[in-house]
Design an enzyme around this catalytic site. Structure first.
Site, PDB file in Angstrom:
ATOM      1  N   ASP A   1      32.355  44.406  49.319  1.00 56.43           N
ATOM      2  CA  ASP A   1      31.183  44.945  49.928  1.00 56.43           C
ATOM      3  C   ASP A   1      31.242  45.045  51.399  1.00 56.43           C
ATOM      4  OD1 ASP A   1      30.096  44.580  46.917  1.00 56.43           O
ATOM      5  OD2 ASP A   1      30.121  42.536  47.553  1.00 56.43           O
TER       6      ASP A   1
ATOM      7  N   HIS B   1      27.026  39.180  44.946  1.00 51.28           N
ATOM      8  CA  HIS B   1      27.762  40.311  44.827  1.00 51.28           C
ATOM      9  C   HIS B   1      27.253  40.900  43.674  1.00 51.28           C
ATOM     10  CE1 HIS B   1      30.870  43.016  44.076  1.00 51.28           C
ATOM     11  NE2 HIS B   1      30.950  42.816  42.818  1.00 51.28           N
TER      12      HIS B   1
HETATM   13  P1  NAX Z   1      39.799  44.610  33.589  1.00 46.94           P
HETATM   14  O1  NAX Z   1      39.056  44.622  32.497  1.00 46.94           O
HETATM   15  O2  NAX Z   1      40.791  45.814  33.647  1.00 46.94           O
HETATM   16  O3  NAX Z   1      40.767  43.108  33.363  1.00 46.94           O
HETATM   17  C1  NAX Z   1      40.044  41.862  33.228  1.00 46.94           C
HETATM   18  C2  NAX Z   1      41.238  41.150  32.445  1.00 46.94           C
HETATM   19  O4  NAX Z   1      40.669  39.880  32.339  1.00 46.94           O
HETATM   20  C3  NAX Z   1      41.573  41.564  31.166  1.00 46.94           C
HETATM   21  O5  NAX Z   1      42.931  41.943  31.195  1.00 46.94           O
HETATM   22  C4  NAX Z   1      41.368  40.374  30.322  1.00 46.94           C
HETATM   23  O6  NAX Z   1      42.087  40.261  29.091  1.00 46.94           O
HETATM   24  C5  NAX Z   1      41.408  39.382  31.306  1.00 46.94           C
HETATM   25  N1  NAX Z   1      40.781  38.182  30.818  1.00 46.94           N
HETATM   26  C6  NAX Z   1      39.497  38.108  30.266  1.00 46.94           C
HETATM   27  N2  NAX Z   1      39.012  36.486  30.124  1.00 46.94           N
HETATM   28  C7  NAX Z   1      40.072  35.910  30.484  1.00 46.94           C
HETATM   29  C8  NAX Z   1      40.398  34.682  30.520  1.00 46.94           C
HETATM   30  N3  NAX Z   1      39.469  33.737  30.129  1.00 46.94           N
HETATM   31  N4  NAX Z   1      41.541  34.130  31.161  1.00 46.94           N
HETATM   32  C9  NAX Z   1      42.388  35.122  31.662  1.00 46.94           C
HETATM   33  N5  NAX Z   1      42.131  36.387  31.437  1.00 46.94           N
HETATM   34  C10 NAX Z   1      41.175  36.926  30.931  1.00 46.94           C
HETATM   35  O7  NAX Z   1      38.957  44.342  34.853  1.00 46.94           O
HETATM   36  P2  NAX Z   1      39.517  44.588  36.108  1.00 46.94           P
HETATM   37  O8  NAX Z   1      39.057  46.010  36.928  1.00 46.94           O
HETATM   38  O9  NAX Z   1      40.488  44.129  36.759  1.00 46.94           O
HETATM   39  O10 NAX Z   1      38.314  43.738  37.102  1.00 46.94           O
HETATM   40  C11 NAX Z   1      38.064  42.326  36.857  1.00 46.94           C
HETATM   41  C12 NAX Z   1      36.724  41.729  37.212  1.00 46.94           C
HETATM   42  O11 NAX Z   1      36.431  42.040  38.552  1.00 46.94           O
HETATM   43  C13 NAX Z   1      35.700  42.233  36.529  1.00 46.94           C
HETATM   44  O12 NAX Z   1      34.846  41.285  36.267  1.00 46.94           O
HETATM   45  C14 NAX Z   1      34.819  42.984  37.615  1.00 46.94           C
HETATM   46  O13 NAX Z   1      33.494  43.355  37.225  1.00 46.94           O
HETATM   47  C15 NAX Z   1      35.277  42.371  38.808  1.00 46.94           C
HETATM   48  N6  NAX Z   1      35.008  43.069  39.968  1.00 46.94           N
HETATM   49  C16 NAX Z   1      34.633  42.153  41.123  1.00 46.94           C
HETATM   50  C17 NAX Z   1      34.477  42.516  42.373  1.00 46.94           C
HETATM   51  C18 NAX Z   1      34.008  41.936  43.456  1.00 46.94           C
HETATM   52  O14 NAX Z   1      33.956  42.525  44.484  1.00 46.94           O
HETATM   53  N7  NAX Z   1      33.746  40.572  43.246  1.00 46.94           N
HETATM   54  C19 NAX Z   1      34.777  44.293  42.630  1.00 46.94           C
HETATM   55  C20 NAX Z   1      35.552  44.642  41.685  1.00 46.94           C
HETATM   56  C21 NAX Z   1      35.369  44.404  40.401  1.00 46.94           C
HETATM   57  O15 NAX Z   1      34.260  45.333  39.618  1.00 46.94           O
END
Ligand code: NAX
Length: 332
Positions: free
Chosen positions: A163, A191
């Site tokens: 952000d 966020h």
């Molecule tokens: P993806 O859905 O591509 O990847 C998430 C991965 O996490 C998947 O491979 C899933 O199997 C794994 N996962 C789920 N539960 C788990 C657990 N208990 N232990 C280990 N792995 C687990 O998402 P991606 O685009 O990589 O984004 C990841 C996260 O970042 C999302 O929650 C997204 O909303 C968040 N974001 C946060 C941002 C920030 O600024 N704080 C910005 C970018 C993003 O939106």
């Protein structure tokens, strides 16, 4: 070579795909640091990490240490110096036959994950471990994780650097300057779309961005929504969420925490509120921070907030308080 142990959840996700090579290339932790990576995934996905590991080996970085894939959180975070909690359950997924659309349901499901991860990190990661929560809802996940970790020598952060980078980029574009001219950016609060990216205290070549831009209507009515909705705009344009810029922001956060902050500047991340700026104590709240570069990070004090800023900070604090209430039963 010195060594560092880094654990990453969500290792097979989109953000990790951009992030992992940069963690082991010498860019993030320095050219003289060998990086041992543990990639953590849910059992259904953990096999896929073997492909990621092959690619990481094939990058051929000399800083690459051991590369381990696991679905066991204890094995994953054992002895970690940095834990990057990127994995979480996205909105829209079907759990027990129910499509998860409501923020409150999402909070609860992810909250359940972060109680387990938090307590494991508290017991098994290093006593001076740093933990960065990226997975959404990031602040409240970090709140749950920190409380269940119950280990005061470890430091928890939720990521607001993406952000902050977006907020700087918009100011730079409007002012027609290079982004390196924009400093002192704070993203206050959550966020989420209630965040307050602070243009009054941000500086362009040392002068308040608001004074340089001289367009209060743009600042208060256009700039804020532009930054707050930037994630949505990327999804609409790309058909997928912002993974490369999120990975970049993870690296920015690690470097900001690990290195001494430049004189007069600060960086943005969410940490536990100590009541600074009349924010509710205990919440994981976006603040302006400075790092000593020796392990300690403090909230910058005495920044002037006008009535506009105070009203925005109240809104984002109220949202975080309601998120806290929604997950309170997980902590009792
Ligand atoms: P993806 O859905 O591509 O990847 C998430 C991965 O996490 C998947 O491979 C899933 O199997 C794994 N996962 C789920 N539960 C788990 C657990 N208990 N232990 C280990 N792995 C687990 O998402 P991606 O685009 O990589 O984004 C990841 C996260 O970042 C999302 O929650 C997204 O909303 C968040 N974001 C946060 C941002 C920030 O600024 N704080 C910005 C970018 C993003 O939106």
């Amino acid at each position: 070579m010195k060594e560092i142990n880094v654990a990453v959840t969500g290792g097979a996700g989109q953000i990790s795909y951009s992030l992992l090579p940069r963690l082991i290339s010498g860019e993030t932790f320095g050219k003289d640091m060998k990086v041992n990576l543990k990639l953590i995934e849910i059992p259904q996905v953990v096999e896929k990490l073997q492909g990621t590991i092959m690619e990481l080996i094939d990058c051929g970085f000399k800083q690459t240490g051991s590369l381990i894939a696991t679905a066991d959180i204890v094995e994953g975070v054992e002895n970690a110096d940095w834990v990057l909690l990127v994995g979480s359950i996205p909105r829209g997924i079907v759990v027990d036959g129910k499509k998860i659309e409501e923020r409150s349901d999402l909070l609860k499901i992810n909250g359940g994950i972060f109680t387990n991860q938090g307590s494991t990190i508290g017991k098994h990661s290093k006593s001076d471990a740093k933990i960065l929560v990226v997975g959404n809802p990031a602040n409240t996940n970090a709140f749950i994780g920190k409380n269940t970790a119950n280990n005061s020598s470890q430091q928890w952060f939720a990521m607001t650097a993406l952000d902050a980078n977006r907020a700087k980029a918009q100011l730079a574009e409007k002012a027609g300057v290079n982004i390196s001219s924009v400093t002192n950016m704070t993203v206050w609060g959550n966020h989420s779309p209630t965040m307050y990216p602070d243009p009054y205290n941000a500086r362009i070549d040392g002068i308040s961005a608001v004074e340089v831009i001289k367009d209060l209507n743009w600042i208060e009515n256009e700039y804020l929504p532009l930054v707050q909705q930037r994630g949505r705009s990327v999804i609409d344009a790309r058909g997928a969420s912002s993974a490369a810029s999120a990975a970049n922001a993870v690296i920015d956060t690690i470097q900001s925490v690990d290195n001494a902050t430049e004189e007069g500047n600060w960086f943005s991340a969410a940490v536990q509120s100590d009541g600074s700026y009349e924010t509710p104590e205990g919440l994981i709240f976006g603040f302006p921070l400075r790092s000593s570069g020796q392990g300690s990070v403090e909230i910058v004090q005495d920044i002037k907030l006008n009535d506009f800023a105070k009203s925005k900070i109240k809104i984002t604090a109220a949202e975080l308080l309601s998120e806290k209430e929604a997950v309170q039963d997980l902590l009792d």
